[in-house]
Design a protein around this motif. Structure first.
Motif, PDB file in Angstrom:
ATOM      1  N   GLN A  53       0.691  -1.153  -0.064  1.00 61.36           N
ATOM      2  CA  GLN A  53       0.111  -0.191  -0.185  1.00 61.36           C
ATOM      3  C   GLN A  53       0.943   1.324  -0.012  1.00 61.36           C
ATOM      4  OE1 GLN A  53      -2.640   0.799   3.491  1.00 61.36           O
ATOM      5  NE2 GLN A  53      -4.422   0.436   2.162  1.00 61.36           N
ATOM      6  N   ILE A  54       0.579   2.248  -0.716  1.00 61.66           N
ATOM      7  CA  ILE A  54       1.066   3.593  -0.715  1.00 61.66           C
ATOM      8  C   ILE A  54      -0.038   4.359   0.009  1.00 61.66           C
ATOM      9  CG2 ILE A  54       2.174   5.439  -2.118  1.00 61.66           C
ATOM     10  CD1 ILE A  54       2.421   3.605  -4.447  1.00 61.66           C
ATOM     11  N   VAL A  55       0.750   5.174   1.295  1.00 55.24           N
ATOM     12  CA  VAL A  55      -0.217   6.005   2.004  1.00 55.24           C
ATOM     13  C   VAL A  55       0.314   7.359   1.892  1.00 55.24           C
ATOM     14  CG1 VAL A  55      -1.170   6.429   4.391  1.00 55.24           C
ATOM     15  CG2 VAL A  55      -0.919   4.021   3.474  1.00 55.24           C
ATOM     16  N   GLU A  56      -0.379   8.327   1.559  1.00 56.62           N
ATOM     17  CA  GLU A  56       0.166   9.687   1.460  1.00 56.62           C
ATOM     18  C   GLU A  56      -0.460  10.582   2.323  1.00 56.62           C
ATOM     19  OE1 GLU A  56       0.093  12.942  -2.181  1.00 56.62           O
ATOM     20  OE2 GLU A  56       0.109  10.828  -2.416  1.00 56.62           O
ATOM     21  N   PHE A  57       0.211  11.285   3.394  1.00 54.38           N
ATOM     22  CA  PHE A  57      -0.143  12.085   4.298  1.00 54.38           C
ATOM     23  C   PHE A  57       0.098  13.373   3.567  1.00 54.38           C
ATOM     24  CE2 PHE A  57       0.548   8.177   7.013  1.00 54.38           C
ATOM     25  CZ  PHE A  57      -0.587   8.412   7.769  1.00 54.38           C
ATOM     26  N   CYS A  58      -0.972  14.253   3.762  1.00 53.32           N
ATOM     27  CA  CYS A  58      -1.007  15.784   3.105  1.00 53.32           C
ATOM     28  C   CYS A  58      -1.476  16.806   4.206  1.00 53.32           C
ATOM     29  CB  CYS A  58      -1.606  15.670   1.758  1.00 53.32           C
ATOM     30  SG  CYS A  58      -3.439  15.722   2.118  1.00 53.32           S
ATOM     31  N   GLY A  59      -0.752  17.880   4.003  1.00 53.20           N
ATOM     32  CA  GLY A  59      -1.063  18.927   4.936  1.00 53.20           C
ATOM     33  C   GLY A  59      -0.250  20.049   4.472  1.00 53.20           C
ATOM     34  N   LYS A  60      -0.652  21.100   5.287  1.00 52.57           N
ATOM     35  CA  LYS A  60       0.184  22.727   4.915  1.00 52.57           C
ATOM     36  C   LYS A  60       1.521  22.419   5.355  1.00 52.57           C
ATOM     37  CE  LYS A  60      -3.639  25.687   5.669  1.00 52.57           C
ATOM     38  NZ  LYS A  60      -4.146  27.135   6.411  1.00 52.57           N
ATOM     39  N   VAL A 186       8.449   7.683 -11.700  1.00 53.74           N
ATOM     40  CA  VAL A 186       8.391   7.699 -10.306  1.00 53.74           C
ATOM     41  C   VAL A 186       7.055   6.850  -9.814  1.00 53.74           C
ATOM     42  CG1 VAL A 186       8.147   8.652  -8.021  1.00 53.74           C
ATOM     43  CG2 VAL A 186       9.714   9.493  -9.860  1.00 53.74           C
ATOM     44  N   GLN A 187       6.000   7.099 -10.379  1.00 56.49           N
ATOM     45  CA  GLN A 187       4.356   6.478 -10.196  1.00 56.49           C
ATOM     46  C   GLN A 187       4.766   5.010 -10.599  1.00 56.49           C
ATOM     47  OE1 GLN A 187       1.592   8.775 -12.269  1.00 56.49           O
ATOM     48  NE2 GLN A 187       1.738  10.448 -10.956  1.00 56.49           N
ATOM     49  N   THR A 188       5.390   4.809 -11.652  1.00 55.58           N
ATOM     50  CA  THR A 188       5.333   3.264 -12.318  1.00 55.58           C
ATOM     51  C   THR A 188       6.278   2.603 -11.186  1.00 55.58           C
ATOM     52  OG1 THR A 188       5.097   4.146 -14.529  1.00 55.58           O
ATOM     53  CG2 THR A 188       5.863   1.840 -14.153  1.00 55.58           C
ATOM     54  N   ALA A 189       7.301   3.109 -10.849  1.00 59.60           N
ATOM     55  CA  ALA A 189       8.245   2.367 -10.036  1.00 59.60           C
ATOM     56  C   ALA A 189       7.604   2.135  -8.373  1.00 59.60           C
ATOM     57  CB  ALA A 189       9.545   3.359  -9.856  1.00 59.60           C
ATOM     58  N   LEU A 190       6.912   3.136  -8.009  1.00 55.83           N
ATOM     59  CA  LEU A 190       6.224   2.951  -6.680  1.00 55.83           C
ATOM     60  C   LEU A 190       5.279   1.872  -6.939  1.00 55.83           C
ATOM     61  CD1 LEU A 190       5.996   6.615  -5.793  1.00 55.83           C
ATOM     62  CD2 LEU A 190       7.452   4.888  -4.535  1.00 55.83           C
ATOM     63  N   ARG A 191       4.435   1.936  -7.819  1.00 56.46           N
ATOM     64  CA  ARG A 191       3.339   0.734  -7.994  1.00 56.46           C
ATOM     65  C   ARG A 191       3.814  -0.427  -8.299  1.00 56.46           C
ATOM     66  NH1 ARG A 191      -2.091   1.766  -7.888  1.00 56.46           N
ATOM     67  NH2 ARG A 191      -2.234   3.914  -7.095  1.00 56.46           N
ATOM     68  N   ASP A 192       5.030  -0.602  -9.047  1.00 55.46           N
ATOM     69  CA  ASP A 192       5.724  -1.926  -9.005  1.00 55.46           C
ATOM     70  C   ASP A 192       6.492  -2.467  -7.744  1.00 55.46           C
ATOM     71  OD1 ASP A 192       7.150  -3.991 -11.094  1.00 55.46           O
ATOM     72  OD2 ASP A 192       8.664  -3.305  -9.863  1.00 55.46           O
ATOM     73  N   ILE A 193       6.803  -1.686  -6.968  1.00 60.00           N
ATOM     74  CA  ILE A 193       7.435  -2.198  -5.727  1.00 60.00           C
ATOM     75  C   ILE A 193       6.516  -2.437  -4.590  1.00 60.00           C
ATOM     76  CG2 ILE A 193       9.786  -1.131  -6.062  1.00 60.00           C
ATOM     77  CD1 ILE A 193       9.206   0.851  -4.087  1.00 60.00           C
ATOM     78  N   THR A 194       5.233  -1.799  -4.878  1.00 59.93           N
ATOM     79  CA  THR A 194       4.052  -2.334  -3.811  1.00 59.93           C
ATOM     80  C   THR A 194       3.004  -3.249  -4.475  1.00 59.93           C
ATOM     81  OG1 THR A 194       2.991  -0.322  -4.548  1.00 59.93           O
ATOM     82  CG2 THR A 194       4.729  -0.020  -2.505  1.00 59.93           C
ATOM     83  N   ASN A 195       3.539  -3.885  -5.667  1.00 59.78           N
ATOM     84  CA  ASN A 195       2.539  -4.602  -6.492  1.00 59.78           C
ATOM     85  C   ASN A 195       2.254  -5.956  -5.502  1.00 59.78           C
ATOM     86  OD1 ASN A 195       1.188  -6.545  -8.141  1.00 59.78           O
ATOM     87  ND2 ASN A 195       2.233  -5.597  -9.963  1.00 59.78           N
ATOM     88  N   PRO A 201       5.784  -7.499  -1.159  1.00 60.18           N
ATOM     89  CA  PRO A 201       5.636  -5.979  -1.547  1.00 60.18           C
ATOM     90  C   PRO A 201       5.967  -5.173  -0.439  1.00 60.18           C
ATOM     91  CG  PRO A 201       3.277  -7.104  -1.061  1.00 60.18           C
ATOM     92  CD  PRO A 201       4.456  -8.065  -0.927  1.00 60.18           C
ATOM     93  N   ALA A 202       6.573  -3.925  -0.893  1.00 58.55           N
ATOM     94  CA  ALA A 202       6.973  -2.999   0.355  1.00 58.55           C
ATOM     95  C   ALA A 202       5.782  -2.102   0.649  1.00 58.55           C
ATOM     96  CB  ALA A 202       8.083  -2.165  -0.422  1.00 58.55           C
ATOM     97  N   ALA A 203       5.798  -1.451   1.589  1.00 58.04           N
ATOM     98  CA  ALA A 203       5.004  -0.323   2.225  1.00 58.04           C
ATOM     99  C   ALA A 203       5.448   0.850   1.921  1.00 58.04           C
ATOM    100  CB  ALA A 203       4.561  -0.618   3.520  1.00 58.04           C
ATOM    101  N   VAL A 204       4.732   1.843   1.364  1.00 57.50           N
ATOM    102  CA  VAL A 204       5.311   3.118   1.279  1.00 57.50           C
ATOM    103  C   VAL A 204       4.485   4.272   1.876  1.00 57.50           C
ATOM    104  CG1 VAL A 204       6.016   4.782  -0.574  1.00 57.50           C
ATOM    105  CG2 VAL A 204       6.220   2.274  -0.800  1.00 57.50           C
ATOM    106  N   LEU A 205       5.124   5.372   2.731  1.00 58.59           N
ATOM    107  CA  LEU A 205       4.521   6.349   3.116  1.00 58.59           C
ATOM    108  C   LEU A 205       5.089   7.600   2.491  1.00 58.59           C
ATOM    109  CD1 LEU A 205       3.974   7.270   6.908  1.00 58.59           C
ATOM    110  CD2 LEU A 205       4.839   8.980   5.446  1.00 58.59           C
ATOM    111  N   SER A 247      -1.080   7.135  -5.146  1.00 54.14           N
ATOM    112  CA  SER A 247      -1.199   6.563  -3.687  1.00 54.14           C
ATOM    113  C   SER A 247      -2.619   6.118  -3.556  1.00 54.14           C
ATOM    114  CB  SER A 247      -1.214   7.770  -2.729  1.00 54.14           C
ATOM    115  OG  SER A 247       0.069   8.418  -2.649  1.00 54.14           O
ATOM    116  N   HIS A 248      -2.663   4.866  -2.845  1.00 50.92           N
ATOM    117  CA  HIS A 248      -3.848   4.094  -2.601  1.00 50.92           C
ATOM    118  C   HIS A 248      -4.709   4.806  -1.830  1.00 50.92           C
ATOM    119  CE1 HIS A 248      -0.945   1.005  -3.742  1.00 50.92           C
ATOM    120  NE2 HIS A 248      -1.860   0.714  -4.400  1.00 50.92           N
ATOM    121  N   VAL A 249      -3.953   5.423  -0.624  1.00 51.13           N
ATOM    122  CA  VAL A 249      -4.809   6.291   0.412  1.00 51.13           C
ATOM    123  C   VAL A 249      -4.266   7.735   0.679  1.00 51.13           C
ATOM    124  CG1 VAL A 249      -5.216   6.211   2.969  1.00 51.13           C
ATOM    125  CG2 VAL A 249      -5.133   3.992   1.660  1.00 51.13           C
ATOM    126  N   HIS A 250      -5.104   8.539   0.748  1.00 56.48           N
ATOM    127  CA  HIS A 250      -4.828   9.951   0.977  1.00 56.48           C
ATOM    128  C   HIS A 250      -5.558  10.444   2.566  1.00 56.48           C
ATOM    129  CE1 HIS A 250      -4.742  11.167  -3.436  1.00 56.48           C
ATOM    130  NE2 HIS A 250      -3.474  10.547  -2.967  1.00 56.48           N
TER     131      HIS A 250
END
Length: 300
Positions: A53-60, A186-195, A201-205, A247-250
């Motif tokens: 899973q790719i989880v993205e934490f966003c904020g100011k 970069v998107q393609t690479a991240l999706r590949d290593i979390t496939n 598969p790795a987990a990505v934050l 990302s899978h999760v925002h």
């Protein structure tokens, strides 16, 4: 040039596929999850960040809680597996300096119940499994991801943190006419290593900024509300359509605010920061949009 780079990326990450029989062997295995130790936040993510899973934490940009959250997840991954195989690793890909003091603080807090000698040994093992990569630009990030994808093995238990992606992409967009190709790579690479078709598969934050189309506060809320929630229709991670699908999760991270004191002399007073942090789901395959939690402020 753009076509050549695009074809090289596609060829590099082209998947040969796996048979359904191969996938049956992993179907009943419990998903590997990384927990931060922040109970409300882990519950919001259904037990933590799941492998694959790719989880993205966003904020100011002036909100340091996102980086502290990343450190808590990284420290938890290292300490929860400190007595296991050396294949448990955390990679921190940074566009700004890492606060080693914050890492040390988090690790020492988690090891505090152990005797001193054992605590020191566990701390050293944990720090040896934390790999820091200085990413000055998008190309250096992409170079690491290419190398990682090539060397990733089935017995690894890895967690990748990118803090933060926004300056890398913004700088690339300002400097290169074909930056969108690098972003797609970069998107393609991240999706590949979390496939999830990978055996491990790795987990990505990912840490990102936030884009808001309107005021963050709902002026229609009554003054007696316990806190002021953001307008979810106006909030989205920075970088827009260039980055939105990776990302899978925002998760939107922001301070908990109480309405200011309204009186005759100060009717429109500013909201008051409680010192706590809030997190709201903006996108998730497993949680309701708008689901929110509150947790203690991460100082440091």
């Amino acid at each position: 040039h753009i076509r050549t780079l695009r074809m090289a990326v596609l060829e590099h990450f082209a998947s040969p596929g796996r048979t359904a029989a191969d996938l049956l062997s992993t179907r009943d295995l419990p998903p590997r999850r990384i927990k931060s130790g922040i109970g409300p936040l882990d519950a919001l993510l259904n037990g933590g960040i799941m492998a694959g899973q790719i989880v993205e934490f966003c904020g100011k940009d002036n909100n340091s809680s996102r980086s502290r959250i990343a450190i808590e997840y990284a420290a938890a991954h290292l300490t929860d597996n400190c007595t296991q195989s050396q294949n448990t690793r955390v990679f921190m890909l940074l566009s700004s300096p890492l606060s080693l003091w914050q890492v040390e603080q988090s690790l020492n807090r988690r090891f505090s119940e152990y005797p001193k000698d054992e605590r020191m040994q566990m701390f050293r093992r944990a720090m040896e499994r934390l790999i820091v990569i200085d990413c000055k630009d998008l190309e250096s990030l992409l170079a690491f991801l290419f190398h990682y994808a090539e060397t990733q093995t089935s017995d690894q238990n890895d967690f990748l943190v990118i803090d933060s992606i926004k300056p890398l992409v913004v700088n690339a967009l300002h400097q290169q006419n074909d930056a969108h190709v690098a972003v797609n790579a970069v998107q393609t690479a991240l999706r590949d290593i979390t496939n999830i078709m990978r055996e491990s598969p790795a987990a990505v934050l990912i840490i990102n900024g936030v884009s808001q189309r309107t005021s963050r506060f709902d002026s229609n809320k009554p003054a007696g509300d316990l806190y002021l929630r953001p307008d979810l229709h106006s909030v989205q991670p920075s970088l827009g359509a260039v980055w939105a699908m990776v990302s899978h999760v925002h998760v939107y991270v922001y301070p908990e605010l109480l309405p200011g004191d309204n009186d005759d002399d100060n009717f429109n007073s500013s909201p008051r920061d409680t010192g706590n942090t809030m997190a709201t789901i903006l996108k998730s395959p497993n949680a309701a949009i708008g689901q929110t939690c509150t947790f203690y402020q991460l100082h440091g």
